[in-house]
Scaffold this motif. Structure first.
Motif, PDB file in Angstrom:
ATOM      1  N   THR A   1       0.831  -1.204   0.000  1.00 33.56           N
ATOM      2  CA  THR A   1       0.000   0.000   0.000  1.00 33.56           C
ATOM      3  C   THR A   1       0.866   1.255   0.000  1.00 33.56           C
ATOM      4  OG1 THR A   1      -1.536  -1.255   1.364  1.00 33.56           O
ATOM      5  CG2 THR A   1      -1.929   1.110   1.209  1.00 33.56           C
ATOM      6  N   LEU A   2       1.863   1.274   0.905  1.00 34.62           N
ATOM      7  CA  LEU A   2       2.662   2.497   1.063  1.00 34.62           C
ATOM      8  C   LEU A   2       3.554   2.767  -0.150  1.00 34.62           C
ATOM      9  CD1 LEU A   2       3.709   2.098   4.822  1.00 34.62           C
ATOM     10  CD2 LEU A   2       2.133   3.805   3.891  1.00 34.62           C
ATOM     11  N   LEU A   3       4.074   1.688  -0.759  1.00 34.26           N
ATOM     12  CA  LEU A   3       4.984   1.873  -1.892  1.00 34.26           C
ATOM     13  C   LEU A   3       4.237   1.855  -3.220  1.00 34.26           C
ATOM     14  CD1 LEU A   3       7.820  -0.568  -0.757  1.00 34.26           C
ATOM     15  CD2 LEU A   3       8.086   1.909  -1.012  1.00 34.26           C
ATOM     16  N   ASN A   4       2.986   1.403  -3.153  1.00 33.07           N
ATOM     17  CA  ASN A   4       2.166   1.290  -4.349  1.00 33.07           C
ATOM     18  C   ASN A   4       2.839   0.440  -5.438  1.00 33.07           C
ATOM     19  OD1 ASN A   4      -0.106   1.692  -5.859  1.00 33.07           O
ATOM     20  ND2 ASN A   4       0.617   3.650  -6.737  1.00 33.07           N
ATOM     21  N   ARG A   5       3.356  -0.692  -5.023  1.00 34.37           N
ATOM     22  CA  ARG A   5       3.926  -1.656  -5.961  1.00 34.37           C
ATOM     23  C   ARG A   5       3.907  -3.050  -5.330  1.00 34.37           C
ATOM     24  NH1 ARG A   5       9.437  -0.063  -7.931  1.00 34.37           N
ATOM     25  NH2 ARG A   5       9.378   2.061  -7.166  1.00 34.37           N
ATOM     26  N   PRO A   6       4.058  -4.092  -6.149  1.00 31.66           N
ATOM     27  CA  PRO A   6       4.017  -5.447  -5.582  1.00 31.66           C
ATOM     28  C   PRO A   6       5.199  -5.690  -4.640  1.00 31.66           C
ATOM     29  CG  PRO A   6       4.060  -5.506  -8.007  1.00 31.66           C
ATOM     30  CD  PRO A   6       4.285  -4.091  -7.604  1.00 31.66           C
ATOM     31  N   VAL A   7       4.947  -6.367  -3.539  1.00 31.40           N
ATOM     32  CA  VAL A   7       6.021  -6.768  -2.624  1.00 31.40           C
ATOM     33  C   VAL A   7       5.785  -8.233  -2.305  1.00 31.40           C
ATOM     34  CG1 VAL A   7       7.076  -6.429  -0.355  1.00 31.40           C
ATOM     35  CG2 VAL A   7       6.152  -4.456  -1.594  1.00 31.40           C
ATOM     36  N   GLU A   8       6.628  -9.089  -2.858  1.00 31.43           N
ATOM     37  CA  GLU A   8       6.449 -10.524  -2.638  1.00 31.43           C
ATOM     38  C   GLU A   8       7.088 -10.921  -1.314  1.00 31.43           C
ATOM     39  OE1 GLU A   8       7.445 -14.664  -4.986  1.00 31.43           O
ATOM     40  OE2 GLU A   8       7.878 -12.769  -6.014  1.00 31.43           O
ATOM     41  N   LEU A   9       6.384 -11.750  -0.539  1.00 29.07           N
ATOM     42  CA  LEU A   9       6.960 -12.275   0.704  1.00 29.07           C
ATOM     43  C   LEU A   9       7.553 -13.644   0.389  1.00 29.07           C
ATOM     44  CD1 LEU A   9       7.230 -11.933   3.860  1.00 29.07           C
ATOM     45  CD2 LEU A   9       5.176 -13.362   4.006  1.00 29.07           C
ATOM     46  N   ILE A  10       8.844 -13.824   0.709  1.00 31.62           N
ATOM     47  CA  ILE A  10       9.540 -15.048   0.316  1.00 31.62           C
ATOM     48  C   ILE A  10       9.927 -15.867   1.549  1.00 31.62           C
ATOM     49  CG2 ILE A  10      11.466 -15.990  -1.018  1.00 31.62           C
ATOM     50  CD1 ILE A  10      10.218 -14.164  -2.867  1.00 31.62           C
ATOM     51  N   ARG A  11       9.479 -17.112   1.565  1.00 30.14           N
ATOM     52  CA  ARG A  11       9.832 -18.000   2.685  1.00 30.14           C
ATOM     53  C   ARG A  11      11.147 -18.733   2.428  1.00 30.14           C
ATOM     54  NH1 ARG A  11       7.224 -19.872   6.866  1.00 30.14           N
ATOM     55  NH2 ARG A  11       5.294 -18.806   7.387  1.00 30.14           N
ATOM     56  N   ASP A  12      11.291 -19.244   1.188  1.00 35.39           N
ATOM     57  CA  ASP A  12      12.463 -20.068   0.886  1.00 35.39           C
ATOM     58  C   ASP A  12      13.401 -19.312  -0.032  1.00 35.39           C
ATOM     59  OD1 ASP A  12      11.554 -22.346   2.316  1.00 35.39           O
ATOM     60  OD2 ASP A  12      10.039 -22.585   0.735  1.00 35.39           O
ATOM     61  N   TRP A  13      14.512 -18.893   0.487  1.00 37.37           N
ATOM     62  CA  TRP A  13      15.455 -18.088  -0.302  1.00 37.37           C
ATOM     63  C   TRP A  13      16.882 -18.576  -0.111  1.00 37.37           C
ATOM     64  CZ3 TRP A  13      18.922 -16.165   3.126  1.00 37.37           C
ATOM     65  CH2 TRP A  13      18.473 -16.050   4.450  1.00 37.37           C
ATOM     66  N   GLN A  14      17.086 -19.546   0.762  1.00 38.97           N
ATOM     67  CA  GLN A  14      18.465 -19.887   1.123  1.00 38.97           C
ATOM     68  C   GLN A  14      19.259 -20.545   0.011  1.00 38.97           C
ATOM     69  OE1 GLN A  14      17.502 -21.385   5.171  1.00 38.97           O
ATOM     70  NE2 GLN A  14      19.552 -20.576   5.591  1.00 38.97           N
ATOM     71  N   SER A  15      18.542 -21.123  -0.969  1.00 37.12           N
ATOM     72  CA  SER A  15      19.314 -21.684  -2.082  1.00 37.12           C
ATOM     73  C   SER A  15      19.426 -20.683  -3.232  1.00 37.12           C
ATOM     74  CB  SER A  15      18.703 -23.010  -2.542  1.00 37.12           C
ATOM     75  OG  SER A  15      17.315 -22.929  -2.566  1.00 37.12           O
ATOM     76  N   GLY A  16      19.161 -19.411  -2.941  1.00 37.84           N
ATOM     77  CA  GLY A  16      19.367 -18.364  -3.944  1.00 37.84           C
ATOM     78  C   GLY A  16      18.056 -17.792  -4.449  1.00 37.84           C
ATOM     79  N   LEU A  17      18.136 -16.573  -4.967  1.00 38.52           N
ATOM     80  CA  LEU A  17      16.929 -15.876  -5.390  1.00 38.52           C
ATOM     81  C   LEU A  17      17.335 -14.754  -6.344  1.00 38.52           C
ATOM     82  CD1 LEU A  17      13.988 -16.210  -4.391  1.00 38.52           C
ATOM     83  CD2 LEU A  17      14.442 -14.394  -2.756  1.00 38.52           C
ATOM     84  N   ASP A  18      16.544 -14.595  -7.418  1.00 36.76           N
ATOM     85  CA  ASP A  18      16.847 -13.521  -8.379  1.00 36.76           C
ATOM     86  C   ASP A  18      16.038 -12.278  -8.054  1.00 36.76           C
ATOM     87  OD1 ASP A  18      18.616 -15.025  -9.839  1.00 36.76           O
ATOM     88  OD2 ASP A  18      17.022 -15.876 -11.088  1.00 36.76           O
ATOM     89  N   ILE A  19      16.544 -11.169  -8.531  1.00 34.35           N
ATOM     90  CA  ILE A  19      15.774  -9.933  -8.404  1.00 34.35           C
ATOM     91  C   ILE A  19      16.111  -9.026  -9.579  1.00 34.35           C
ATOM     92  CG2 ILE A  19      17.446  -8.641  -6.986  1.00 34.35           C
ATOM     93  CD1 ILE A  19      14.202  -8.310  -5.577  1.00 34.35           C
ATOM     94  N   ASP A  20      15.093  -8.313 -10.087  1.00 28.75           N
ATOM     95  CA  ASP A  20      15.321  -7.375 -11.185  1.00 28.75           C
ATOM     96  C   ASP A  20      15.374  -5.952 -10.645  1.00 28.75           C
ATOM     97  OD1 ASP A  20      15.312  -9.330 -13.158  1.00 28.75           O
ATOM     98  OD2 ASP A  20      13.114  -9.304 -13.259  1.00 28.75           O
TER      99      ASP A  20
END
Ligand code: ADP
Ligand code: MG
Length: 385
Positions: free
Chosen positions: A83-102
Protein backbone atom coordinates in the motif's frame (compact mmCIF):
# COMPACT_ATOMS: atom_id res chain seq x y z
CA UNK A 1 36.26 5.73 11.46
CA UNK A 2 33.08 6.80 9.70
CA UNK A 3 30.45 4.40 8.40
CA UNK A 4 29.99 3.98 4.67
CA UNK A 5 27.03 5.83 3.22
CA UNK A 6 24.34 4.71 0.81
CA UNK A 7 24.60 7.92 -1.21
CA UNK A 8 28.26 7.17 -2.02
CA UNK A 9 27.50 3.87 -3.75
CA UNK A 10 26.50 3.14 -7.33
CA UNK A 11 23.15 1.34 -7.03
CA UNK A 12 22.09 1.01 -10.66
CA UNK A 13 21.34 -2.63 -11.56
CA UNK A 14 22.74 -3.74 -8.22
CA UNK A 15 21.10 -6.28 -5.95
CA UNK A 16 20.69 -4.49 -2.63
CA UNK A 17 19.84 -6.22 0.65
CA UNK A 18 18.31 -3.81 3.16
CA UNK A 19 18.11 -4.84 6.83
CA UNK A 20 15.24 -2.73 8.10
CA UNK A 21 13.46 -2.67 11.45
CA UNK A 22 9.92 -3.71 10.51
CA UNK A 23 9.23 -5.11 13.97
CA UNK A 24 5.83 -3.44 14.37
CA UNK A 25 3.28 -4.01 17.14
CA UNK A 26 0.50 -6.38 16.02
CA UNK A 27 -2.95 -7.16 17.30
CA UNK A 28 -3.53 -10.52 15.61
CA UNK A 29 -2.69 -9.71 11.99
CA UNK A 30 -3.54 -6.03 12.38
CA UNK A 31 -0.64 -3.56 12.58
CA UNK A 32 -1.41 -1.18 15.46
CA UNK A 33 1.39 1.30 14.68
CA UNK A 34 3.23 1.40 11.35
CA UNK A 35 5.77 4.07 12.32
CA UNK A 36 8.73 1.72 11.83
CA UNK A 37 7.56 0.73 8.36
CA UNK A 38 7.15 4.37 7.35
CA UNK A 39 10.54 5.25 8.83
CA UNK A 40 12.10 2.58 6.59
CA UNK A 41 10.57 3.90 3.34
CA UNK A 42 13.12 6.60 2.45
CA UNK A 43 15.97 4.09 2.13
CA UNK A 44 13.85 1.58 0.20
CA UNK A 45 12.62 4.28 -2.18
CA UNK A 46 16.10 5.72 -2.56
CA UNK A 47 17.43 2.33 -3.69
CA UNK A 48 14.50 1.59 -6.00
CA UNK A 49 14.65 5.01 -7.63
CA UNK A 50 18.32 4.52 -8.41
CA UNK A 51 17.60 1.30 -10.24
CA UNK A 52 18.44 -1.31 -7.62
CA UNK A 53 16.59 -4.54 -6.99
CA UNK A 54 15.77 -4.66 -3.28
CA UNK A 55 15.65 -7.56 -0.85
CA UNK A 56 14.21 -6.50 2.48
CA UNK A 57 15.08 -8.33 5.70
CA UNK A 58 13.62 -7.85 9.18
CA UNK A 59 12.71 -9.72 12.31
CA UNK A 60 9.29 -9.61 13.92
CA UNK A 61 8.82 -10.43 17.59
CA UNK A 62 10.57 -13.36 19.22
CA UNK A 63 9.69 -16.63 17.49
CA UNK A 64 10.13 -19.71 19.69
CA UNK A 65 12.02 -22.61 18.21
CA UNK A 66 9.88 -25.69 17.69
CA UNK A 67 6.61 -23.78 18.16
CA UNK A 68 4.08 -22.61 15.62
CA UNK A 69 5.15 -19.07 14.84
CA UNK A 70 2.65 -18.35 12.07
CA UNK A 71 1.38 -15.33 14.00
CA UNK A 72 4.84 -13.77 13.56
CA UNK A 73 4.77 -13.88 9.76
CA UNK A 74 5.73 -10.64 8.03
CA UNK A 75 2.73 -10.96 5.67
CA UNK A 76 0.85 -8.02 7.32
CA UNK A 77 4.02 -5.96 6.86
CA UNK A 78 4.27 -7.02 3.19
CA UNK A 79 0.67 -5.94 2.73
CA UNK A 80 1.30 -2.53 4.33
CA UNK A 81 4.42 -2.06 2.17
CA UNK A 82 2.38 -2.79 -0.97
CA UNK A 83 0.00 0.00 0.00
CA UNK A 84 2.66 2.50 1.06
CA UNK A 85 4.98 1.87 -1.89
CA UNK A 86 2.17 1.29 -4.35
CA UNK A 87 3.93 -1.66 -5.96
CA UNK A 88 4.02 -5.45 -5.58
CA UNK A 89 6.02 -6.77 -2.62
CA UNK A 90 6.45 -10.52 -2.64
CA UNK A 91 6.96 -12.27 0.70
CA UNK A 92 9.54 -15.05 0.32
CA UNK A 93 9.83 -18.00 2.68
CA UNK A 94 12.46 -20.07 0.89
CA UNK A 95 15.45 -18.09 -0.30
CA UNK A 96 18.47 -19.89 1.12
CA UNK A 97 19.31 -21.68 -2.08
CA UNK A 98 19.37 -18.36 -3.94
CA UNK A 99 16.93 -15.88 -5.39
CA UNK A 100 16.85 -13.52 -8.38
CA UNK A 101 15.77 -9.93 -8.40
CA UNK A 102 15.32 -7.37 -11.19
CA UNK A 103 16.00 -3.64 -11.04
CA UNK A 104 13.04 -1.84 -9.50
CA UNK A 105 11.71 -5.01 -7.90
CA UNK A 106 11.27 -5.52 -4.15
CA UNK A 107 11.04 -8.81 -2.26
CA UNK A 108 10.59 -9.18 1.49
CA UNK A 109 12.21 -12.18 3.16
CA UNK A 110 10.05 -13.88 5.79
CA UNK A 111 10.83 -13.14 9.47
CA UNK A 112 14.57 -13.71 9.71
CA UNK A 113 14.26 -14.97 13.29
CA UNK A 114 12.42 -18.03 11.95
CA UNK A 115 16.03 -19.14 11.36
CA UNK A 116 17.77 -20.03 14.62
CA UNK A 117 21.06 -18.90 13.05
CA UNK A 118 19.92 -15.26 13.09
CA UNK A 119 20.42 -14.56 16.80
CA UNK A 120 23.45 -16.90 16.86
CA UNK A 121 25.12 -14.76 14.19
CA UNK A 122 25.55 -18.02 12.30
CA UNK A 123 28.11 -18.09 9.52
CA UNK A 124 26.04 -20.09 7.02
CA UNK A 125 23.00 -17.88 7.41
CA UNK A 126 25.19 -14.77 7.10
CA UNK A 127 26.73 -16.19 3.91
CA UNK A 128 23.34 -17.07 2.42
CA UNK A 129 22.14 -13.53 3.04
CA UNK A 130 25.32 -12.09 1.55
CA UNK A 131 25.02 -14.28 -1.57
CA UNK A 132 21.69 -12.62 -2.41
CA UNK A 133 23.22 -9.19 -2.87
CA UNK A 134 25.95 -6.94 -4.21
CA UNK A 135 25.43 -4.33 -1.52
CA UNK A 136 24.32 -4.78 2.09
CA UNK A 137 22.53 -1.84 3.71
CA UNK A 138 21.78 -1.74 7.42
CA UNK A 139 18.96 0.63 8.28
CA UNK A 140 17.82 -1.05 11.51
CA UNK A 141 19.04 1.17 14.33
CA UNK A 142 16.73 -0.56 16.83
CA UNK A 143 18.73 -3.79 16.53
CA UNK A 144 22.17 -2.27 15.90
CA UNK A 145 23.26 -3.24 19.43
CA UNK A 146 22.81 -6.92 18.54
CA UNK A 147 25.44 -8.95 16.68
CA UNK A 148 23.04 -11.09 14.65
CA UNK A 149 23.44 -12.65 11.19
CA UNK A 150 21.38 -9.97 9.44
CA UNK A 151 22.79 -7.04 11.44
CA UNK A 152 26.42 -8.07 11.72
CA UNK A 153 27.57 -11.41 10.25
CA UNK A 154 26.33 -10.69 6.72
CA UNK A 155 28.63 -7.67 6.45
CA UNK A 156 31.66 -9.99 6.59
CA UNK A 157 30.74 -11.63 3.29
CA UNK A 158 29.81 -8.70 1.07
CA UNK A 159 32.07 -6.32 -0.83
CA UNK A 160 30.00 -3.26 0.02
CA UNK A 161 28.25 -2.62 3.33
CA UNK A 162 26.79 0.73 4.28
CA UNK A 163 24.29 2.52 6.52
CA UNK A 164 20.79 3.31 5.26
CA UNK A 165 19.39 6.81 5.51
CA UNK A 166 17.59 6.20 8.82
CA UNK A 167 20.60 4.61 10.49
CA UNK A 168 22.79 7.41 9.17
CA UNK A 169 20.52 10.09 10.64
CA UNK A 170 20.41 8.25 13.99
CA UNK A 171 24.20 8.15 14.15
CA UNK A 172 24.48 11.79 13.06
CA UNK A 173 22.04 12.95 15.75
CA UNK A 174 23.73 10.93 18.49
CA UNK A 175 27.18 12.11 17.48
CA UNK A 176 26.02 15.69 17.29
CA UNK A 177 24.71 15.40 20.84
CA UNK A 178 27.60 13.44 22.33
CA UNK A 179 30.78 13.83 20.32
CA UNK A 180 30.75 17.53 19.72
CA UNK A 181 27.83 19.00 21.66
CA UNK A 182 26.88 22.61 21.94
CA UNK A 183 27.30 23.38 25.64
CA UNK A 184 26.08 23.18 28.25
CA UNK A 185 25.11 19.56 27.64
CA UNK A 186 22.28 18.56 29.95
CA UNK A 187 21.26 14.91 30.31
CA UNK A 188 17.85 14.12 31.75
CA UNK A 189 17.60 10.57 33.08
CA UNK A 190 14.60 8.90 34.66
CA UNK A 191 12.45 5.82 34.37
CA UNK A 192 12.47 2.56 36.26
CA UNK A 193 15.32 0.47 34.82
CA UNK A 194 17.87 1.87 37.22
CA UNK A 195 20.63 -0.74 37.17
CA UNK A 196 20.49 -0.92 33.37
CA UNK A 197 20.96 2.83 33.18
CA UNK A 198 23.71 3.32 35.70
CA UNK A 199 26.33 2.64 33.03
CA UNK A 200 24.68 5.37 30.99
CA UNK A 201 25.20 7.78 33.88
CA UNK A 202 28.82 6.72 34.33
CA UNK A 203 29.47 7.63 30.70
CA UNK A 204 27.31 10.74 30.67
CA UNK A 205 28.95 12.22 33.74
CA UNK A 206 32.14 12.47 31.70
CA UNK A 207 30.55 14.32 28.80
CA UNK A 208 27.53 16.12 30.29
CA UNK A 209 27.75 19.39 32.19
CA UNK A 210 24.67 18.67 34.27
CA UNK A 211 22.70 15.50 35.02
CA UNK A 212 19.04 15.87 35.94
CA UNK A 213 17.49 12.78 37.50
CA UNK A 214 13.90 11.72 38.06
CA UNK A 215 11.92 8.50 38.34
CA UNK A 216 13.45 5.54 40.13
CA UNK A 217 16.89 6.93 39.33
CA UNK A 218 16.29 9.99 41.52
CA UNK A 219 15.03 7.82 44.39
CA UNK A 220 18.30 5.91 44.49
CA UNK A 221 20.28 9.18 44.57
CA UNK A 222 18.07 10.56 47.35
CA UNK A 223 18.64 7.38 49.36
CA UNK A 224 22.39 7.62 48.73
CA UNK A 225 22.27 11.19 50.09
CA UNK A 226 20.80 9.85 53.32
CA UNK A 227 17.14 10.76 52.74
CA UNK A 228 14.29 8.55 53.79
CA UNK A 229 12.52 7.45 50.61
CA UNK A 230 9.78 5.38 52.24
CA UNK A 231 8.37 2.70 49.97
CA UNK A 232 9.83 4.20 46.77
CA UNK A 233 11.25 2.09 43.95
CA UNK A 234 15.00 2.00 44.64
CA UNK A 235 17.92 -0.32 44.05
CA UNK A 236 19.75 -0.12 47.37
CA UNK A 237 22.72 -2.15 46.10
CA UNK A 238 23.45 0.77 43.78
CA UNK A 239 23.90 3.32 46.54
CA UNK A 240 27.69 3.22 46.33
CA UNK A 241 27.56 3.73 42.57
CA UNK A 242 25.22 6.65 43.07
CA UNK A 243 27.66 8.24 45.53
CA UNK A 244 30.57 7.83 43.14
CA UNK A 245 28.64 9.40 40.29
CA UNK A 246 27.49 12.31 42.42
CA UNK A 247 30.98 13.08 43.66
CA UNK A 248 32.24 13.72 40.15
CA UNK A 249 29.17 15.18 38.47
CA UNK A 250 26.97 18.21 38.66
CA UNK A 251 23.81 16.40 39.75
CA UNK A 252 21.33 18.50 41.75
CA UNK A 253 18.97 16.36 43.83
CA UNK A 254 15.20 16.89 43.66
CA UNK A 255 14.17 19.28 46.44
CA UNK A 256 10.52 18.22 46.39
CA UNK A 257 8.62 15.18 45.18
CA UNK A 258 5.10 13.87 44.75
CA UNK A 259 4.30 10.79 46.79
CA UNK A 260 1.43 8.37 47.12
CA UNK A 261 0.35 5.52 49.38
CA UNK A 262 -1.04 3.49 46.49
CA UNK A 263 -0.55 3.49 42.74
CA UNK A 264 -3.80 3.41 40.82
CA UNK A 265 -6.07 5.82 39.03
CA UNK A 266 -7.77 6.99 42.22
CA UNK A 267 -4.59 7.44 44.29
CA UNK A 268 -3.98 10.90 45.66
CA UNK A 269 -0.58 12.54 45.12
CA UNK A 270 0.96 14.44 48.07
CA UNK A 271 3.55 17.18 47.71
CA UNK A 272 6.52 16.50 50.02
CA UNK A 273 9.90 18.09 50.60
CA UNK A 274 12.64 15.61 49.75
CA UNK A 275 13.69 15.72 53.44
CA UNK A 276 10.24 14.86 54.71
CA UNK A 277 9.02 11.72 53.01
CA UNK A 278 6.82 9.57 55.27
CA UNK A 279 7.86 5.94 55.55
CA UNK A 280 4.57 4.55 54.25
CA UNK A 281 4.60 6.61 51.02
CA UNK A 282 6.38 6.10 47.70
CA UNK A 283 7.80 8.77 45.41
CA UNK A 284 5.78 8.82 42.19
CA UNK A 285 6.98 12.03 40.52
CA UNK A 286 9.32 14.99 40.95
CA UNK A 287 7.72 17.98 42.68
CA UNK A 288 6.83 21.36 41.12
CA UNK A 289 9.83 23.28 42.50
CA UNK A 290 12.21 20.59 41.21
CA UNK A 291 10.43 20.64 37.85
CA UNK A 292 10.80 24.43 37.74
CA UNK A 293 14.55 24.20 38.42
CA UNK A 294 15.02 21.42 35.87
CA UNK A 295 13.06 23.47 33.30
CA UNK A 296 15.37 26.44 33.90
CA UNK A 297 18.49 24.30 33.40
CA UNK A 298 16.98 22.88 30.20
CA UNK A 299 16.09 26.36 28.93
CA UNK A 300 19.73 27.47 29.35
CA UNK A 301 21.20 24.34 27.73
CA UNK A 302 22.97 24.04 24.38
CA UNK A 303 22.15 20.35 24.02
CA UNK A 304 19.66 18.13 25.88
CA UNK A 305 19.57 14.34 25.89
CA UNK A 306 16.47 12.80 27.46
CA UNK A 307 15.78 9.24 28.48
CA UNK A 308 13.26 8.11 31.07
CA UNK A 309 10.08 9.70 32.48
CA UNK A 310 10.28 11.76 35.69
CA UNK A 311 7.40 9.91 37.30
CA UNK A 312 4.68 7.32 36.76
CA UNK A 313 3.29 9.44 33.93
CA UNK A 314 0.82 6.73 32.88
CA UNK A 315 -1.40 8.08 35.72
CA UNK A 316 -2.49 11.69 35.16
CA UNK A 317 -2.04 12.70 38.80
CA UNK A 318 1.63 11.56 38.65
CA UNK A 319 2.38 12.97 35.20
CA UNK A 320 2.99 16.67 35.91
CA UNK A 321 6.75 16.40 36.49
CA UNK A 322 7.28 14.55 33.22
CA UNK A 323 4.99 16.99 31.44
CA UNK A 324 6.91 20.02 32.80
CA UNK A 325 10.25 18.56 31.72
CA UNK A 326 8.82 17.55 28.33
CA UNK A 327 7.49 21.08 27.82
CA UNK A 328 10.85 22.57 28.75
CA UNK A 329 12.56 20.26 26.25
CA UNK A 330 10.02 21.21 23.58
CA UNK A 331 10.55 24.93 24.24
CA UNK A 332 14.32 25.20 24.65
CA UNK A 333 16.51 26.52 21.85
CA UNK A 334 18.96 23.70 22.60
CA UNK A 335 19.49 20.76 20.24
CA UNK A 336 17.22 18.10 21.77
CA UNK A 337 17.48 14.36 21.46
CA UNK A 338 15.20 11.79 23.12
CA UNK A 339 14.94 8.02 23.14
CA UNK A 340 13.56 5.04 25.04
CA UNK A 341 10.28 3.16 24.66
CA UNK A 342 8.41 4.83 27.51
CA UNK A 343 10.02 8.21 26.90
CA UNK A 344 8.72 8.18 23.34
CA UNK A 345 5.29 7.13 24.66
CA UNK A 346 5.35 10.15 27.00
CA UNK A 347 6.38 12.43 24.14
CA UNK A 348 3.43 11.17 22.10
CA UNK A 349 1.06 11.49 25.06
CA UNK A 350 2.06 15.15 25.50
CA UNK A 351 1.96 15.69 21.73
CA UNK A 352 5.38 17.36 21.46
CA UNK A 353 7.06 15.04 18.89
CA UNK A 354 7.30 17.86 16.36
CA UNK A 355 9.19 20.07 18.79
CA UNK A 356 12.02 17.69 19.62
CA UNK A 357 14.94 17.78 17.21
CA UNK A 358 15.56 14.08 17.09
CA UNK A 359 13.60 11.13 18.49
CA UNK A 360 15.58 7.94 18.34
CA UNK A 361 13.81 4.83 17.04
CA UNK A 362 16.05 2.61 19.15
CA UNK A 363 15.48 1.91 22.84
CA UNK A 364 18.29 -0.47 23.80
CA UNK A 365 20.54 0.68 20.96
CA UNK A 366 20.04 4.33 21.93
CA UNK A 367 21.03 3.58 25.54
CA UNK A 368 24.07 1.54 24.55
CA UNK A 369 25.23 4.32 22.23
CA UNK A 370 25.03 6.90 25.03
CA UNK A 371 26.78 4.43 27.33
CA UNK A 372 29.65 4.83 24.91
CA UNK A 373 29.54 1.19 23.74
CA UNK A 374 30.32 0.42 20.11
CA UNK A 375 27.22 -0.98 18.36
CA UNK A 376 28.07 -4.18 16.41
CA UNK A 377 25.59 -3.30 13.65
CA UNK A 378 27.28 0.07 13.14
CA UNK A 379 30.87 -1.15 13.53
CA UNK A 380 30.27 -3.67 10.72
CA UNK A 381 29.64 -0.79 8.30
CA UNK A 382 33.01 0.85 8.74
CA UNK A 383 35.47 0.46 5.90
CA UNK A 384 38.18 -1.48 7.68
CA UNK A 385 35.81 -3.67 9.71
P1 ADP B 1 12.37 4.11 28.85
O1 ADP B 1 11.50 3.01 28.26
O2 ADP B 1 12.00 5.46 28.31
O3 ADP B 1 13.83 3.82 28.73
P2 ADP B 1 12.06 3.00 31.52
O4 ADP B 1 11.56 1.74 30.89
O5 ADP B 1 13.35 2.94 32.24
O6 ADP B 1 12.05 4.19 30.43
O7 ADP B 1 11.02 3.51 32.61
C1 ADP B 1 9.71 3.88 32.32
C2 ADP B 1 8.80 3.58 33.48
O8 ADP B 1 9.29 4.17 34.68
C3 ADP B 1 7.41 4.14 33.30
O9 ADP B 1 6.51 3.08 33.08
C4 ADP B 1 7.12 4.88 34.62
O10 ADP B 1 5.85 4.59 35.15
C5 ADP B 1 8.19 4.35 35.54
N1 ADP B 1 8.53 5.26 36.62
C6 ADP B 1 8.87 6.56 36.52
N2 ADP B 1 9.06 7.10 37.74
C7 ADP B 1 8.83 6.13 38.64
C8 ADP B 1 8.84 6.06 40.07
N3 ADP B 1 9.13 7.14 40.82
N4 ADP B 1 8.54 4.89 40.65
C9 ADP B 1 8.23 3.81 39.91
N5 ADP B 1 8.21 3.80 38.55
C10 ADP B 1 8.49 4.94 37.93
MG1 MG C 1 10.86 1.14 28.99
Amino acid sequence: MAVNKLADLQLHNKRVLIRADLNVPLDGTKITNDLRIRASLPTIEFALERGAGVFLVSHLGRPKLGSNNDHLSLEPVAERLRTLLNRPVELIRDWQSGLDIDAGEIKLLENIRFHSGETENDRDLSRSLASLCDIYVNDAFGTAHRAHASTHGVANYVTDACAGLLLESEIDALERALANPKRPLVAVLGGSKISGKLEVLHNLKRVADTLLVGGGMANTFLLAAGKNVGKSLVESELIDDAKVIRRSAQLPLPVDVMTSETIDLRSHAFLRLADEIPSHEAIVDIGPETARRYAKTIADAGTVIWNGPMGIFEYPQFAEGTRAVADAIANTVAFTLAGGGDTVAAIEQFDISERIDYISTGGGAFLEFIEGKPLPGVEALKSDA
